[in-house]
Design a protein around this motif. Sequence first.
Motif: not given
Length: 563
Positions: A1-6, A451-454, A476-483
Amino acid sequence: MLPRMPEVKMAAAASSELLTGWCLFGLSLLAILAFSWVYVRKYQSRRESEVISTITAIFALAIALITSALLPVDIFLVSYMKNQNGTFKEWADTNVTRQIEDTVLYGYYTLYSIILFSVFLWIPFVYFYYEEKDEDDTSTCSHVQTALKYTLGFLMVCAVLLLIGAFVPLDVPQKRNSTEWEKVKFLFEELGSSHGLAALSFSISSLTLIGMLAAVTYTAYGMSALPLNLIKGTRSPTYERLENTEDIEDAEQHILRIKSKCKDGRPLPTRDRRNLQQLEERLRTLRRRERHLEFIEKSCWTKFCGAMRPLKVIWGVFFILVALLFTISLFLSNLDKALHSAGINSGFIILGTNLTNPLNMLLPVLQTVFPLDYILITTIIMYFIFTSMAGIRNMGIWFFWIRLYKIRRGKTRPQALLFLCMILLLIVLHTSYMIYSLAPQYVMYGSQKYLVQETLFEAWCVAGAKHNMTLVDGQPGNVTTYVPKVCDADAPEDQCTVTRTYLFLHKFWFFSAAYYFGNWAFIAVFLIGLIVSCCKGKKSVIEGEVDEDDSDISDDEPCVYYG
């Protein structure tokens, strides 16, 4: 689930955010009422002014402008629920979001119901009442009965439209590869499946179709005529008066020559009598022109307009550039639909844009500086309305090839004002679709982002420490970020809120197909009007004020506001 503000219960903050949009709408409402009063009072006849028709015209014009003002408010509210980083604001929980959507939806329902009431009951009744009052000197009760009889026909048309709308099938034709249509059908269902709401929407769409014809006729011509008239200006009143004096002398000489044939008592031949009558009518018209031109020549307003001539040229150049931007954007948008939509059976609906038009490029740039994008969209709507007014003023009100009324400063009959306001009501209904055609993605989502997960390979990250770099087996590993990404048709349904305007526009696919072809007609009429306006010379300084074929009651009192 995409992160949202509290999600925090902040009712006060939510009310403050909602109040921002509606305060802007309230200020616009006051400005609209003031403008409607000034506009109607400026054009209504001083000799035939009627209280009921004046109030009706002001009310109808105000409703038209208020309805057009709801589109920027709709876009503003759905955009204001999200931050620029794609997250929801902490007050914009599910309940508040639904409250905003419902508030705008109820606003549309209220205004559209008032428009139906005005078009099918109030304006026709007032119009027929004064038509009977002009033609007959019977009692007021008789006038009311006759007006109600004619108005009943409009009510029957309204009832038929409501019945058709309540039971017409709304299923969108299925096409292969219909992933987009599943999303569109979801949006339709979200608007509600109530037969009463469908009936209202069908009736409004039918009026919008008539508004499209009015826009093609009046607005397209006004967009070409208004700027070129400002650039070219009007003829000199002094030069016109000299020409008019020569015409008067010429007409008087012709009349004397004809009358000299019957000095010995012989009756004039039929042909000479007919020529004499025509010359006398022409002489009366020329003398009326002489009085108007003399007044205008001595008027301080004319001198002021002459001093403001450079400013008019600047405005004319600005308006023609806006008109060209408008037309080019509309052409590219329609071309995009022709090439990439599912075709006529889908109403040429297209989600997203494949061919970028200038306006669609400009709005995202302006979104970065609040509130430039809302100022631009409001300016476009007002420009569309003012050019419609200009087109109606220049052309008059026609029924096919028969001119019914003219719109003239200080000399417009009550019936003509009612016609004018009804036409503007219908044109404003079509305005929303025109704006959607120019900037479909903006009208659909405003400035919302999601937000799109990349997943990024950490070796590509220069500032790896900022991404909490980890090593897996020494690599080096993979990094999950939201753009953040601008909302479009691919956005998750719970991440982007669709404007209520968009849902209304595409409730019935067959109306959308008609609007699509109407856009092509609009472009064609604009280009024809542009060519005609370029070929025409300067207008008379009293253009349309004194004509031999006036269908209005003559009013010899000169009007100050020329030029």
